[in-house]
Design a protein around this motif. Structure first.
Motif, PDB file in Angstrom:
ATOM      1  N   THR A  94     -10.730  14.209   5.194  1.00 27.72           N
ATOM      2  CA  THR A  94     -10.899  12.881   4.603  1.00 27.72           C
ATOM      3  C   THR A  94      -9.562  12.335   4.124  1.00 27.72           C
ATOM      4  O   THR A  94      -9.240  11.164   4.335  1.00 27.72           O
ATOM      5  CB  THR A  94     -11.893  12.939   3.423  1.00 27.72           C
ATOM      6  OG1 THR A  94     -13.082  13.606   3.848  1.00 27.72           O
ATOM      7  CG2 THR A  94     -12.251  11.543   2.947  1.00 27.72           C
ATOM      8  N   LEU A  95      -8.759  13.221   3.540  1.00 28.40           N
ATOM      9  CA  LEU A  95      -7.429  12.806   3.085  1.00 28.40           C
ATOM     10  C   LEU A  95      -6.582  12.327   4.265  1.00 28.40           C
ATOM     11  O   LEU A  95      -6.032  11.227   4.244  1.00 28.40           O
ATOM     12  CB  LEU A  95      -6.744  13.975   2.371  1.00 28.40           C
ATOM     13  CG  LEU A  95      -5.300  13.759   1.925  1.00 28.40           C
ATOM     14  CD1 LEU A  95      -5.217  12.613   0.908  1.00 28.40           C
ATOM     15  CD2 LEU A  95      -4.717  15.031   1.321  1.00 28.40           C
ATOM     16  N   PHE A  96      -6.505  13.152   5.307  1.00 34.78           N
ATOM     17  CA  PHE A  96      -5.566  12.845   6.392  1.00 34.78           C
ATOM     18  C   PHE A  96      -6.073  11.772   7.354  1.00 34.78           C
ATOM     19  O   PHE A  96      -5.295  11.017   7.906  1.00 34.78           O
ATOM     20  CB  PHE A  96      -5.217  14.117   7.166  1.00 34.78           C
ATOM     21  CG  PHE A  96      -4.402  15.081   6.346  1.00 34.78           C
ATOM     22  CD1 PHE A  96      -3.245  14.656   5.709  1.00 34.78           C
ATOM     23  CD2 PHE A  96      -4.805  16.393   6.173  1.00 34.78           C
ATOM     24  CE1 PHE A  96      -2.494  15.518   4.921  1.00 34.78           C
ATOM     25  CE2 PHE A  96      -4.061  17.273   5.395  1.00 34.78           C
ATOM     26  CZ  PHE A  96      -2.908  16.837   4.768  1.00 34.78           C
ATOM     27  N   GLU A  97      -7.385  11.721   7.571  1.00 35.40           N
ATOM     28  CA  GLU A  97      -7.913  10.772   8.543  1.00 35.40           C
ATOM     29  C   GLU A  97      -8.242   9.417   7.928  1.00 35.40           C
ATOM     30  O   GLU A  97      -8.206   8.390   8.598  1.00 35.40           O
ATOM     31  CB  GLU A  97      -9.192  11.329   9.196  1.00 35.40           C
ATOM     32  CG  GLU A  97      -8.976  12.571  10.026  1.00 35.40           C
ATOM     33  CD  GLU A  97      -8.236  12.268  11.325  1.00 35.40           C
ATOM     34  OE1 GLU A  97      -8.271  11.120  11.780  1.00 35.40           O
ATOM     35  OE2 GLU A  97      -7.609  13.206  11.861  1.00 35.40           O
ATOM     36  N   ILE A  98      -8.632   9.417   6.657  1.00 31.10           N
ATOM     37  CA  ILE A  98      -9.158   8.190   6.063  1.00 31.10           C
ATOM     38  C   ILE A  98      -8.276   7.653   4.941  1.00 31.10           C
ATOM     39  O   ILE A  98      -7.850   6.503   4.989  1.00 31.10           O
ATOM     40  CB  ILE A  98     -10.597   8.440   5.550  1.00 31.10           C
ATOM     41  CG1 ILE A  98     -11.499   8.804   6.737  1.00 31.10           C
ATOM     42  CG2 ILE A  98     -11.128   7.205   4.821  1.00 31.10           C
ATOM     43  CD1 ILE A  98     -12.845   9.332   6.345  1.00 31.10           C
ATOM     44  N   ALA A  99      -7.983   8.478   3.953  1.00 35.51           N
ATOM     45  CA  ALA A  99      -7.272   7.951   2.783  1.00 35.51           C
ATOM     46  C   ALA A  99      -5.788   7.708   3.070  1.00 35.51           C
ATOM     47  O   ALA A  99      -5.258   6.625   2.795  1.00 35.51           O
ATOM     48  CB  ALA A  99      -7.448   8.899   1.596  1.00 35.51           C
ATOM     49  N   LEU A 100      -5.136   8.720   3.659  1.00 38.95           N
ATOM     50  CA  LEU A 100      -3.692   8.621   3.834  1.00 38.95           C
ATOM     51  C   LEU A 100      -3.256   7.465   4.742  1.00 38.95           C
ATOM     52  O   LEU A 100      -2.314   6.741   4.411  1.00 38.95           O
ATOM     53  CB  LEU A 100      -3.149   9.961   4.351  1.00 38.95           C
ATOM     54  CG  LEU A 100      -1.772  10.371   3.844  1.00 38.95           C
ATOM     55  CD1 LEU A 100      -1.619  10.149   2.354  1.00 38.95           C
ATOM     56  CD2 LEU A 100      -1.492  11.809   4.201  1.00 38.95           C
ATOM     57  N   PRO A 101      -3.918   7.264   5.893  1.00 40.62           N
ATOM     58  CA  PRO A 101      -3.493   6.132   6.728  1.00 40.62           C
ATOM     59  C   PRO A 101      -3.551   4.803   5.976  1.00 40.62           C
ATOM     60  O   PRO A 101      -2.674   3.954   6.148  1.00 40.62           O
ATOM     61  CB  PRO A 101      -4.510   6.145   7.881  1.00 40.62           C
ATOM     62  CG  PRO A 101      -4.991   7.545   7.949  1.00 40.62           C
ATOM     63  CD  PRO A 101      -4.983   8.054   6.532  1.00 40.62           C
ATOM     64  N   GLN A 102      -4.553   4.652   5.129  1.00 36.91           N
ATOM     65  CA  GLN A 102      -4.660   3.403   4.360  1.00 36.91           C
ATOM     66  C   GLN A 102      -3.592   3.347   3.277  1.00 36.91           C
ATOM     67  O   GLN A 102      -3.017   2.284   3.000  1.00 36.91           O
ATOM     68  CB  GLN A 102      -6.054   3.282   3.752  1.00 36.91           C
ATOM     69  CG  GLN A 102      -7.147   3.225   4.813  1.00 36.91           C
ATOM     70  CD  GLN A 102      -8.525   3.031   4.223  1.00 36.91           C
ATOM     71  OE1 GLN A 102      -8.763   2.116   3.428  1.00 36.91           O
ATOM     72  NE2 GLN A 102      -9.457   3.889   4.594  1.00 36.91           N
ATOM     73  N   ALA A 103      -3.314   4.503   2.656  1.00 38.03           N
ATOM     74  CA  ALA A 103      -2.294   4.545   1.606  1.00 38.03           C
ATOM     75  C   ALA A 103      -0.914   4.249   2.194  1.00 38.03           C
ATOM     76  O   ALA A 103      -0.116   3.517   1.604  1.00 38.03           O
ATOM     77  CB  ALA A 103      -2.297   5.909   0.927  1.00 38.03           C
ATOM     78  N   ILE A 104      -0.641   4.827   3.369  1.00 30.91           N
ATOM     79  CA  ILE A 104       0.663   4.608   4.000  1.00 30.91           C
ATOM     80  C   ILE A 104       0.833   3.135   4.371  1.00 30.91           C
ATOM     81  O   ILE A 104       1.885   2.536   4.136  1.00 30.91           O
ATOM     82  CB  ILE A 104       0.815   5.511   5.248  1.00 30.91           C
ATOM     83  CG1 ILE A 104       0.922   6.971   4.811  1.00 30.91           C
ATOM     84  CG2 ILE A 104       2.027   5.108   6.070  1.00 30.91           C
ATOM     85  CD1 ILE A 104       0.890   7.969   5.956  1.00 30.91           C
ATOM     86  N   ARG A 105      -0.238   2.553   4.903  1.00 34.46           N
ATOM     87  CA  ARG A 105      -0.182   1.134   5.249  1.00 34.46           C
ATOM     88  C   ARG A 105       0.187   0.278   4.042  1.00 34.46           C
ATOM     89  O   ARG A 105       1.052  -0.579   4.118  1.00 34.46           O
ATOM     90  CB  ARG A 105      -1.535   0.703   5.828  1.00 34.46           C
ATOM     91  CG  ARG A 105      -1.809  -0.787   5.824  1.00 34.46           C
ATOM     92  CD  ARG A 105      -0.901  -1.519   6.814  1.00 34.46           C
ATOM     93  NE  ARG A 105      -1.011  -2.959   6.670  1.00 34.46           N
ATOM     94  CZ  ARG A 105      -0.241  -3.685   5.880  1.00 34.46           C
ATOM     95  NH1 ARG A 105       0.723  -3.099   5.170  1.00 34.46           N
ATOM     96  NH2 ARG A 105      -0.378  -4.990   5.807  1.00 34.46           N
ATOM     97  N   MET A 106      -0.442   0.574   2.919  1.00 34.04           N
ATOM     98  CA  MET A 106      -0.134  -0.188   1.699  1.00 34.04           C
ATOM     99  C   MET A 106       1.287   0.074   1.230  1.00 34.04           C
ATOM    100  O   MET A 106       1.920  -0.775   0.621  1.00 34.04           O
ATOM    101  CB  MET A 106      -1.100   0.204   0.575  1.00 34.04           C
ATOM    102  CG  MET A 106      -2.499  -0.347   0.733  1.00 34.04           C
ATOM    103  SD  MET A 106      -3.505   0.119  -0.698  1.00 34.04           S
ATOM    104  CE  MET A 106      -4.618   1.298   0.035  1.00 34.04           C
ATOM    105  N   GLY A 107       1.791   1.285   1.531  1.00 34.95           N
ATOM    106  CA  GLY A 107       3.098   1.681   1.003  1.00 34.95           C
ATOM    107  C   GLY A 107       4.277   1.241   1.839  1.00 34.95           C
ATOM    108  O   GLY A 107       5.415   1.319   1.380  1.00 34.95           O
TER     109      GLY A 107
END
Ligand SMILES: Nc1ncnc2c1ncn2[C@@H]1O[C@H](COP(=O)(O)OP(=O)(O)OP(=O)(O)O)[C@@H](O)[C@H]1O
Ligand SMILES: [Mg+2]
Lengths: 245, 222
Positions: free
Chosen positions: B137-150
């Motif tokens: 969930t972290l790598f497939e869902i949360a992180l891609p969205q976090a990186i996009r925002m960052g």
């Protein structure tokens, strides 16, 4: 199929579920109603352990949902589909990728297999033509149907719906209810928390009325809506339809 | 004409061009290591922080706060002139990589973390409810969205910190500023400094433009 025994849940000092007993038979559609804050969502979320029960047990096909941990819990969750009020599609993935993700990562299906199954499920909810769209390009009703397809693609034994149409514009509610009706007719076991009383009358095998963390009354739609026994249920129903009572 | 002679003296340019080219190469590889290492470390720390264990969170937060609070030059000087006293001799480029990479990691950790906390709880619940593990969930869902925002703040920060490779000039690293300012004092002409400015532009302007393309590439309407 799904058995909830003496389920209790407290958040800190506040007890939200006092003691819930509920047994759902295969192919049954159980419809759950109750005032806001009565613990309907909490009960559903305990069933797949998004919320950790304080005590009590939940069994799916005789297997203890409440006893498993780690990878075993992840496997158990594959058998329990959940549809949320807010859809929660992954905004960075296409519709097709949304439906494929857990098939590939959790169910370990091959990409081809997952794609085929995803397309089949999207077809089922009438959205195969949107497979390549991003979630943000869909209406709320379409997003919710994709969310249903995402859950169904994992071949769950039971589907839990937490107010699946509450976030939708009135004209979009029908499309989602239609898919749910169709699912019921195919024999899916379903627990539905909702305020769509017409849907309950039409499609529910049993209606459960919750208030204050307990099941106050349960029965067929005719019994619950036609001749409510408890005062609390009568008061709840008359608040819904002030003119009718 | 005076202006051209001062800033664009052809003879001086020709003389110092080879030195400057090798300095550009130095600045480039230093920057590359700092950016890749700093971002990777920051990302790893932010991921570890999601585990919610105090014995991980505490040192990570301390590192991020100290790394962001200290002026990099101070740390560079301490590492370069202080550590040998402890018997630890680090080369100039090594000090630059450790300190600037660390500072970038501190900022990047905070940016990734801010992105992760901004991902709605429902995204996690949808992932876990479909049988995905915490890591999936972290790598497939949360992180891609976090990186996009960052991406926008990360690009800004990475640029700001790679430009600080110029601080290497105080500890003998032969990067662009060091080479051009010594050329300036030998030749008595400001031209090498002009060349340095042009070199920095040549390196960083494409990065800025690339970052704009990157932002567009990862933009999905929310
Ligand atoms: N994470 C939580 N922490 C503390 N209290 C909570 C939490 N989640 C729910 N509650 C409380 O538990 C009670 C029951 O909430 P729940 O969401 O289950 O009700 P509900 O029947 O689904 O209501 P609604 O119809 O508004 O969705 C509420 O009083 C709510 O404030
Ligand atoms: Mg609710």
């Amino acid at each position: 199929m799904l058995e909830i025994n003496q389920l209790q849940k407290s958040f800190g000092d506040t007890q939200v579920l006092t003691s819930i007993d509920l047994s759902v038979k295969p192919g049954e559609l159980v419809f759950v109603i109750g005032p806001s804050g009565s613990g309907k969502s909490t009960m559903l979320r305990c069933c797949n352990r998004l919320e950790e029960p304080t005590s009590g047990s939940i069994l799916l096909d005789g297997e203890h949902v409440t006893a498993c941990h780690g990878a075993a819990l992840d496997r158990m969750r594959l058998k329990i589909g959940m549809v949320f009020q807010g859809f929660h599609l992954y905004p960075h993935k296409s519709v097709l990728a949304n439906v494929m993700l857990a098939q590939v990562k959790a169910l370990k299906r091959s990409k081809e297999e997952a794609r085929a199954r995803a397309m089949e499920m999207l077809e089922h909810v009438g959205l195969a033509h949107k497979a390549d769209a991003m979630p943000s390009e869909l209406s709320g009703g379409q997003q919710q149907r994709v969310a249903i397809a995402r859950a169904l693609a994992l071949d769950p034994k039971v589907m839990l719906f937490d107010e699946p149409t509450s976030a939708l514009d009135p004209e979009l509610v029908g499309s989602v209810l239609k898919v749910m009706k169709q699912l019921r007719d195919e024999g899916m076991t379903m627990v539905v928390v909702s305020h769509e009383m017409d849907f309950a009358r039409e499609a529910a095998d049993r209606v459960v009325f919750m208030d204050g963390g307990v099941v106050v009354e349960a029965g067929t739609p005719e019994e619950i809506f036609g001749s409510p026994k408890s005062e609390r249920l009568r008061a709840f129903l008359s608040r819904l339809h002030p003119s009718a009572s | 004409m005076r202006f051209l002679d001062t800033f664009f003296d052809g003879a001086v340019m020709a003389k110092y061009l080879p030195d400057l080219l090798s300095a550009i190469v130095t600045t480039l590889w230093l920057s590359a290591i700092i950016v890749v290492g700093g971002l990777a470390l920051g990302l790893a720390l932010a991921c570890l922080r999601t585990l919610g264990r105090w014995y991980l969170t505490l040192p990570i937060v301390a590192f991020a706060d100290i790394g962001r609070a200290l002026p990099p030059l101070v740390v560079i000087l301490i590492f370069y002139f202080g550590l040998p006293g402890l018997g630890l001799n680090l080369s100039g480029p090594m000090v630059l990589i450790l300190v600037l990479g660390g500072v970038l990691a501190a900022f990047a950790e905070e940016i990734f973390w801010a992105g992760l906390t901004a991902v709605p709880k429902g995204q996690w619940e949808a992932g876990r409810a479909t049988g995905l593990s915490f890591a999936q969930t972290l790598f497939e869902i949360a992180l891609p969205q976090a990186i996009r925002m960052g991406i926008p703040p990360l690009v800004n920060r990475a640029l700001a910190i790679t430009k600080m490779t110029a601080l290497g000039s105080v500890i003998g690293v032969k990067e662009i500023l060091a080479v051009s300012s010594s050329a300036q004092s030998f030749s008595g002409s400001a031209t090498p400094l002009t060349m340095a400015a042009l070199a920095y532009l040549a390196i960083f302007l494409p990065v800025v433009i690339l970052s704009r393309l990157l932002e567009r590439r990862y933009a999905w309407a929310v």
